[in-house]
Scaffold this motif. Sequence first.
Motif, PDB file in Angstrom:
ATOM      1  N   VAL A   1      18.017  76.465 -14.962  1.00  0.00           N
ATOM      2  CA  VAL A   1      19.731  75.535 -14.257  1.00  0.00           C
ATOM      3  C   VAL A   1      19.445  74.531 -13.382  1.00  0.00           C
ATOM      4  O   VAL A   1      18.856  73.937 -13.876  1.00  0.00           O
ATOM      5  CB  VAL A   1      20.743  76.090 -12.669  1.00  0.00           C
ATOM      6  N   ILE A   2      20.724  73.483 -13.392  1.00  0.00           N
ATOM      7  CA  ILE A   2      21.084  72.435 -13.343  1.00  0.00           C
ATOM      8  C   ILE A   2      20.990  71.993 -12.035  1.00  0.00           C
ATOM      9  O   ILE A   2      21.011  70.860 -11.210  1.00  0.00           O
ATOM     10  CB  ILE A   2      22.261  71.751 -14.114  1.00  0.00           C
ATOM     11  N   ASP A   3      21.095  73.233 -11.175  1.00  0.00           N
ATOM     12  CA  ASP A   3      21.283  72.859  -9.723  1.00  0.00           C
ATOM     13  C   ASP A   3      19.456  72.872  -9.453  1.00  0.00           C
ATOM     14  O   ASP A   3      18.677  73.440  -9.030  1.00  0.00           O
ATOM     15  CB  ASP A   3      21.940  73.927  -9.095  1.00  0.00           C
ATOM     16  N   GLN A   4      19.114  71.061  -8.803  1.00  0.00           N
ATOM     17  CA  GLN A   4      18.148  70.869  -8.422  1.00  0.00           C
ATOM     18  C   GLN A   4      17.750  71.098  -6.714  1.00  0.00           C
ATOM     19  O   GLN A   4      16.611  70.572  -6.636  1.00  0.00           O
ATOM     20  CB  GLN A   4      18.212  69.460  -8.935  1.00  0.00           C
ATOM     21  N   GLY A   5      18.703  71.642  -5.935  1.00  0.00           N
ATOM     22  CA  GLY A   5      18.327  71.561  -4.040  1.00  0.00           C
ATOM     23  C   GLY A   5      18.978  70.636  -3.757  1.00  0.00           C
ATOM     24  O   GLY A   5      18.877  69.431  -4.435  1.00  0.00           O
ATOM     25  N   LEU A   6      18.468  70.765  -2.521  1.00  0.00           N
ATOM     26  CA  LEU A   6      18.943  69.796  -1.465  1.00  0.00           C
ATOM     27  C   LEU A   6      17.990  69.034  -0.953  1.00  0.00           C
ATOM     28  O   LEU A   6      18.236  67.749  -0.992  1.00  0.00           O
ATOM     29  CB  LEU A   6      19.215  70.624  -0.255  1.00  0.00           C
ATOM     30  N   PHE A   7      16.339  69.556  -1.522  1.00  0.00           N
ATOM     31  CA  PHE A   7      15.635  68.379  -1.389  1.00  0.00           C
ATOM     32  C   PHE A   7      15.672  67.515  -2.020  1.00  0.00           C
ATOM     33  O   PHE A   7      15.027  65.958  -1.602  1.00  0.00           O
ATOM     34  CB  PHE A   7      14.003  69.056  -1.441  1.00  0.00           C
ATOM     35  N   PHE A   8      15.948  67.620  -3.378  1.00  0.00           N
ATOM     36  CA  PHE A   8      15.972  66.483  -4.774  1.00  0.00           C
ATOM     37  C   PHE A   8      17.034  65.981  -3.682  1.00  0.00           C
ATOM     38  O   PHE A   8      17.196  64.755  -4.090  1.00  0.00           O
ATOM     39  CB  PHE A   8      16.522  67.351  -5.533  1.00  0.00           C
ATOM     40  N   CYS A   9      18.562  66.264  -3.916  1.00  0.00           N
ATOM     41  CA  CYS A   9      19.708  65.794  -2.847  1.00  0.00           C
ATOM     42  C   CYS A   9      18.924  65.094  -1.820  1.00  0.00           C
ATOM     43  O   CYS A   9      20.370  63.745  -2.351  1.00  0.00           O
ATOM     44  CB  CYS A   9      20.413  66.557  -3.290  1.00  0.00           C
ATOM     45  N   MET A  10      18.697  64.706  -1.117  1.00  0.00           N
ATOM     46  CA  MET A  10      18.384  64.188   0.287  1.00  0.00           C
ATOM     47  C   MET A  10      17.349  62.889  -0.393  1.00  0.00           C
ATOM     48  O   MET A  10      17.197  62.419  -0.006  1.00  0.00           O
ATOM     49  CB  MET A  10      17.410  65.002   1.352  1.00  0.00           C
ATOM     50  N   LEU A  11      16.050  62.945  -1.792  1.00  0.00           N
ATOM     51  CA  LEU A  11      15.465  62.197  -1.651  1.00  0.00           C
ATOM     52  C   LEU A  11      16.526  61.099  -2.825  1.00  0.00           C
ATOM     53  O   LEU A  11      16.340  60.315  -2.485  1.00  0.00           O
ATOM     54  CB  LEU A  11      13.961  62.778  -2.810  1.00  0.00           C
ATOM     55  N   ALA A  12      17.418  61.438  -3.396  1.00  0.00           N
ATOM     56  CA  ALA A  12      17.936  60.766  -4.404  1.00  0.00           C
ATOM     57  C   ALA A  12      19.014  59.714  -2.715  1.00  0.00           C
ATOM     58  O   ALA A  12      19.324  59.126  -3.658  1.00  0.00           O
ATOM     59  CB  ALA A  12      18.825  61.264  -4.805  1.00  0.00           C
ATOM     60  N   GLY A  13      19.188  60.983  -1.876  1.00  0.00           N
ATOM     61  CA  GLY A  13      20.035  59.620  -1.231  1.00  0.00           C
ATOM     62  C   GLY A  13      19.615  58.492  -0.758  1.00  0.00           C
ATOM     63  O   GLY A  13      19.853  57.597  -0.287  1.00  0.00           O
ATOM     64  N   LEU A  14      18.979  59.039   0.032  1.00  0.00           N
ATOM     65  CA  LEU A  14      17.759  58.115   0.160  1.00  0.00           C
ATOM     66  C   LEU A  14      17.308  56.551  -0.403  1.00  0.00           C
ATOM     67  O   LEU A  14      16.775  56.045  -0.455  1.00  0.00           O
ATOM     68  CB  LEU A  14      16.044  58.652   0.832  1.00  0.00           C
ATOM     69  N   ALA A  15      17.197  57.047  -1.497  1.00  0.00           N
ATOM     70  CA  ALA A  15      16.636  56.095  -1.914  1.00  0.00           C
ATOM     71  C   ALA A  15      17.868  55.794  -3.087  1.00  0.00           C
ATOM     72  O   ALA A  15      17.691  54.327  -3.638  1.00  0.00           O
ATOM     73  CB  ALA A  15      16.099  57.138  -4.233  1.00  0.00           C
TER      74      ALA A  15
END
Length: 467
Positions: free
Chosen positions: A431-445
């Motif tokens: 799937v293309i759902d990469q999850g909350l951990f990925f989105c938190m990392l991307a948000g911090l970046a």
Amino acid sequence: MSIEPIGIVAILCGLFCLFLSDSATVIALGVAAVFGSAAAMFVGAANIQPGHVMLGFLLLGVMTRERATREFLHALKFGEPGFWFALLVFYGVLSAYFSPRILSGVTQIVPLGTTIFDDSRSTVPLVPVSSNLTQSVYMVGNLLCYALTVAIASNWRGFNAVLTGLLAYAVANTAFAFLDVATYSTGTQGMLAFIRNAQYVLHTDDQIAGVKRIVGSFTEASSFARSTLGVFAFTGTLWLCGRRPYLTGFVAVTSLILVVMSTSSTGLVGAPVMGLILYLTAIAVGGHKNARRFSTLAIVFIPTIATAAALLIAIDPEVSKTVYNYIDIIALGKSTSDSAVERGSWNMAAIQNVVDTMGVGVGLGTARTSSFALALLANVGIAGTIFYLLFAFGALIRKRGTPGSLTADARLAACNGCFGLLVGDMLVSPVIDQGLFFCMLAGLASALPERSRQHIRTGRPIGVVTI
């Protein structure tokens, strides 16, 4: 709707954090995101995970604070990475509803969810599936998680809280891996039943050649390995930059060992890739004051240790045989297994989906694949793939901050963490759902606490970060 015991804990924790601050809630979100096999509640056949419960409380907290709301909206405006992420989600949700209906029957899919056909993994004519809805909900949640993380991390105190939350995820991921092995070895797997209650197919007791497949708090070994690759990259980068070196160094080394020992081909293939990325990172940050000692150690000792290990394997026949047998069982032998053949057929069907729909895609959550890149192309087509690439470039590639500063080091670690997860996704993600951990990392970046001027309005600092 039914609420599970872990759901009650998540709700109570969310209420408590809501009265404390958004910083407390985002730290709790980081811990809750690790429960990949848990369901806080069931809504029909849908699993609501503890991380999404905490995400709801974080949204409520941000929306009740004017400044945080402004930052949330700013994260989604044109020119920001969140704008392209929002377009991807908007396009994906539209495609989830319209594509399977407008293009009904034009191609054969391997359905991700259930259809009017039986739930086999053979191809069926393109029709709407149940996961069109669930994947749309997950992607909206991912967008909210990203934008909320950027909003929280827009000042120094919030930036530190997000970083702490991600470190809490890393520690929890490692701790649950040890608990998984310990409970399996002692026959007490029932102790972890409260976090293994989701209505998924769970592979928590699987073995390969008598070796326990490590799953931690996830549903299967490949999901754990993918998560741990991200943790290894994130904490390894922080260690190279000299940030909390004892904690980050321990977690990074432990995560590398766990990835290799997880018996997942995802981890075995992904670990050398991330090791190379971290080595290049060590060279890049070697001139920075905080990183000089640790990056020098990595630059000198990593090739030395790798060379010594290679020589030991080459010289000792018994060691060489053991290593070869392990790699053969985990990776080489799988290339001809029934699972590998099946996954290959999914990917071939996905390529045909792209061709048959002329690059439009069959709709978000419609087709099952075994690679993130093919999942993008097959489900949301060329347009959705472009939106994702623009988001990834803005969030992960564009340089931000003064080299050697805390914010620059944390963003670099978050970017490498995302790359670690991406490596795993490219190998196995359906799937293309990469999850909350990925989105938190991307948000911090993506976050820019340097823009904050709250200290000017209040006359005092808002929390300078030191780690």
